[in-house]
Every structure is written in C-alpha cells, then in structure tokens.
Design an enzyme around this catalytic site. Structure first.
Site, PDB file in Angstrom:
ATOM      1  N   GLY A  73      50.711  16.753  64.938  1.00 45.46           N
ATOM      2  CA  GLY A  73      51.958  17.117  65.576  1.00 45.46           C
ATOM      3  C   GLY A  73      52.667  15.894  66.113  1.00 45.46           C
ATOM      4  N   GLN A  75      53.216  14.818  69.032  1.00 46.26           N
ATOM      5  CA  GLN A  75      52.528  14.130  70.127  1.00 46.26           C
ATOM      6  C   GLN A  75      51.028  13.972  69.852  1.00 46.26           C
ATOM      7  OE1 GLN A  75      53.749  12.616  72.837  1.00 46.26           O
ATOM      8  NE2 GLN A  75      55.840  13.061  72.173  1.00 46.26           N
ATOM      9  N   SER A  76      50.676  13.866  68.597  1.00 47.99           N
ATOM     10  CA  SER A  76      49.271  13.793  68.212  1.00 47.99           C
ATOM     11  C   SER A  76      48.546  12.603  68.832  1.00 47.99           C
ATOM     12  CB  SER A  76      49.163  13.697  66.685  1.00 47.99           C
ATOM     13  OG  SER A  76      47.851  13.360  66.289  1.00 47.99           O
ATOM     14  N   ASN A  77      47.496  12.898  69.586  1.00 43.78           N
ATOM     15  CA  ASN A  77      46.642  11.842  70.114  1.00 43.78           C
ATOM     16  C   ASN A  77      45.876  11.157  68.988  1.00 43.78           C
ATOM     17  OD1 ASN A  77      45.801  10.596  72.638  1.00 43.78           O
ATOM     18  ND2 ASN A  77      43.778  11.448  72.266  1.00 43.78           N
ATOM     19  N   ALA A  79      46.882  10.715  65.900  1.00 45.04           N
ATOM     20  CA  ALA A  79      47.789   9.810  65.190  1.00 45.04           C
ATOM     21  C   ALA A  79      47.972   8.521  65.972  1.00 45.04           C
ATOM     22  CB  ALA A  79      49.131  10.498  64.956  1.00 45.04           C
TER      23      ALA A  79
END
Length: 323
Positions: A73, A75-77, A79
């Site tokens: 997503g 706000q992917s941690n 990523a």
C-alpha cells in the site's frame, strides 16, 4: 538446522533485538506480558521486514541482481524498509504501490524518497496487476543490461519466513535470563510471512509455545501461514511437525486493511503512556489492541506469559495519526 548457515544471508539489522517485560502493562492486566522489540532492529524506523530482507536481498545479490522491485500500500512499511536495505547494498529500488490510503507526501512516502526509491503508483486493488507491471518494467530494464529481483508484498515467501524462525531462536536464548516461561507468541499478520516464521520457530525451538496471529487483513491466513511455514522448513532441511492448538488466527481488521479502528486508540495511547512505546494504528496497533481484548475476555486464562512481537510501522502515525 545446519541448512540455515548455507542459505545466502546479509547482515542488515542489529540483533538480537531487546526482549523485556512490560512492567506497568503487566500490572494493569494481571498477566506477564513481554515485548520483542523488532522495531529497534537498527534500520530506518525498524520493523519485521528487515529479518526477511536479510535473506531475500542476499538471494538477489547471489543472482547478480542490481535492481529490486516490491509493492504494498501507499504507506507500506515493507516497501520503505526494502528501499532502505536496497540502498545500503547499492541496489536500485523500484516501488510499485497501490494508490490506496494516504498517498500524500507523508509518513513512509517521505522515507521512500530519502532512501532514493523510484516510487510509482497504480490505481488498482489487484496485486496481480502490479506484478504484471513489474514484469513490463523489468523487461525494459533488461534491455538496458539490468537484472531485477522481485519481492512480493510483505516479503512473505518461505525464504523470507526463515528470518522469523531466527527470531524465535533469539527469544529462546533470551528467556532464561529473565526466568520467563512463555505460553504464547503473538504478532500482527498482514501477509503471513512473519507469523509463518514464528510458527516454524516455535515448533523447533519452543515446542510448548503457541503462536497466535492477529489478522489485520482478510486473507485466509489460517491456510497461508502453515503453507509458508512448511516451505521455510523445507528450505532448512526439516519438517513442520504440527500439534493440535499450536497455531491459530484471530482477525482484528475492523473497517478494512490500513483503516484505523477508533476503538483501538485507547490501547495504543495506554501503551505509549505506560511504557513509552509507539504503535501504528493500522498494523501493530491493531494486533496489540486485539491481543489485549482477547486477554480481557479470558482467552488466555490458565496459560503462562505472553510475548508480543513489535513489528514496527510507527511512520504511519505521521501520515494518518490515530482514529
């Protein structure tokens, strides 16, 4: 598991991460509750993905790749941590993210830029669409002489899960110093790999300890987690020897993935004010609140100590705050 030493591995985090009793929380809830601080792993703002990336990016380097793709997503941690770890290893990182959630230049998206990632959005709900786009961009890069490595959402593969088998080994080595006997390890489950590694690790290193995954998404993790754990066991030259009751999934999604639950806010604030620990509102915070609700409902009655694995994600607080 001698095969653990033969798998490609690169040291990225600072381990072991701390394990300690939450004294004030334990006193309030009448149960010894411990926290495994994987948010303090030494990379970016920390989190569970670094243990996975130590194996996944090592495999990428072993294959001669100079570019890594992943997704999640907005706000992917995962990523963000992939971008951080790839930068450290001198690899280009391309993030193809779902255009969902907070897409403004806030939270993890600021960190993605700081780490030099090439961030692209796709207006889709399908990771299949994103993986197809990865293949398309990969083909373009290959023409220019680059070689790419694709990491699926959350880094949740059998190889990635191996990192959390290691985490349980750490917990086993830390427990005797505290005289603790743990009956349950609890963690957030958003793609399955972390919980799978915990399940395999518990069966190997702490066979009397149960694993509870707190689902923050609606995928069928009761099937996904054991499958990933079995795959990780195969990589390590062992088997996943299950016993009844060793693993369960409890879902605490609320209105949906990446949407804060207002009823969780008091639990997140309580941990911050009693122990000085920050949780995000859509991943680790949901898992923490869900665990405490189970405890209040008598779900862990008659059992021993609990270990909660803090899987990071605090940057989301700076994108969306609390509900």
């Amino acid at each position: 598991m001698s095969e653990l030493k033969t798998l490609p591995h690169v040291a990225l985090g600072v381990y072991p991460t701390p394990l300690y009793k939450l004294e004030n929380i334990s006193a309030k809830y009448g149960r010894n509750i411990w926290v495994k601080r994987d948010d303090l792993c030494g990379v970016a703002l920390g989190g569970n993905k670094v243990r996975k990336l130590e194996y996944l990016l090592a495999e990428a380097k072993a294959q001669g790749c100079d570019t890594v793709f992943t997704t999640g997503g907005a706000q992917s941690n995962h990523a963000m941590l992939t971008a951080a770890c790839a930068a450290r290893l001198g690899m280009k990182c391309i993030l193809i993210l779902k255009k969902r959630g907070v897409t403004e230049h806030l939270g993890n998206l600021i960190l993605d830029d700081i780490y030099g990632a090439d961030v692209r959005f796709m207006d889709t709900d399908s990771y299949g669409d994103i993986y197809d786009e990865m293949d398309r961009v990969d083909a373009e890069l290959a023409k220019a002489g680059h070689k790419s490595f694709h990491i699926p959402v959350g880094g949740s593969t059998p190889l990635g899960a191996v990192g959390y088998t290691n985490c349980v080994r750490e917990i086993k080595e830390q427990l005797p110093r505290h005289g603790a006997e743990v009956s349950h390890i609890v963690s957030a489950t958003g793609s399955g790999g972390t919980t799978a590694g915990l399940l395999l690790g518990a069966r190997v290193y702490l066979p009397h300890t149960k694993v509870t995954g707190m689902g923050v998404d609606t995928d069928p993790f009761e099937d996904i987690v054991p499958d990933l754990a079995a795959g990780a066991a195969e990589l390590l030259g062992t088997s996943l020897d299950r016993v009844p009751g060793d693993f369960r999934m409890v879902y605490h999604v609320g209105q949906g993935y990446a949407i804060p639950n207002p009823e969780d806010t008091p639990y997140i604030e309580e941990l911050a004010r009693l122990e000085g620990i920050l949780l995000d509102p859509v991943y680790t915070g949901k898992a923490w609140a869900g665990m405490l609700k189970l405890l209040q409902n008598g779900d862990f009655d008659g059992e021993g100590d609990l270990v909660f694995v803090h899987t990071g994600g605090a940057a989301a607080l700076f994108a969306m705050g609390l509900a």
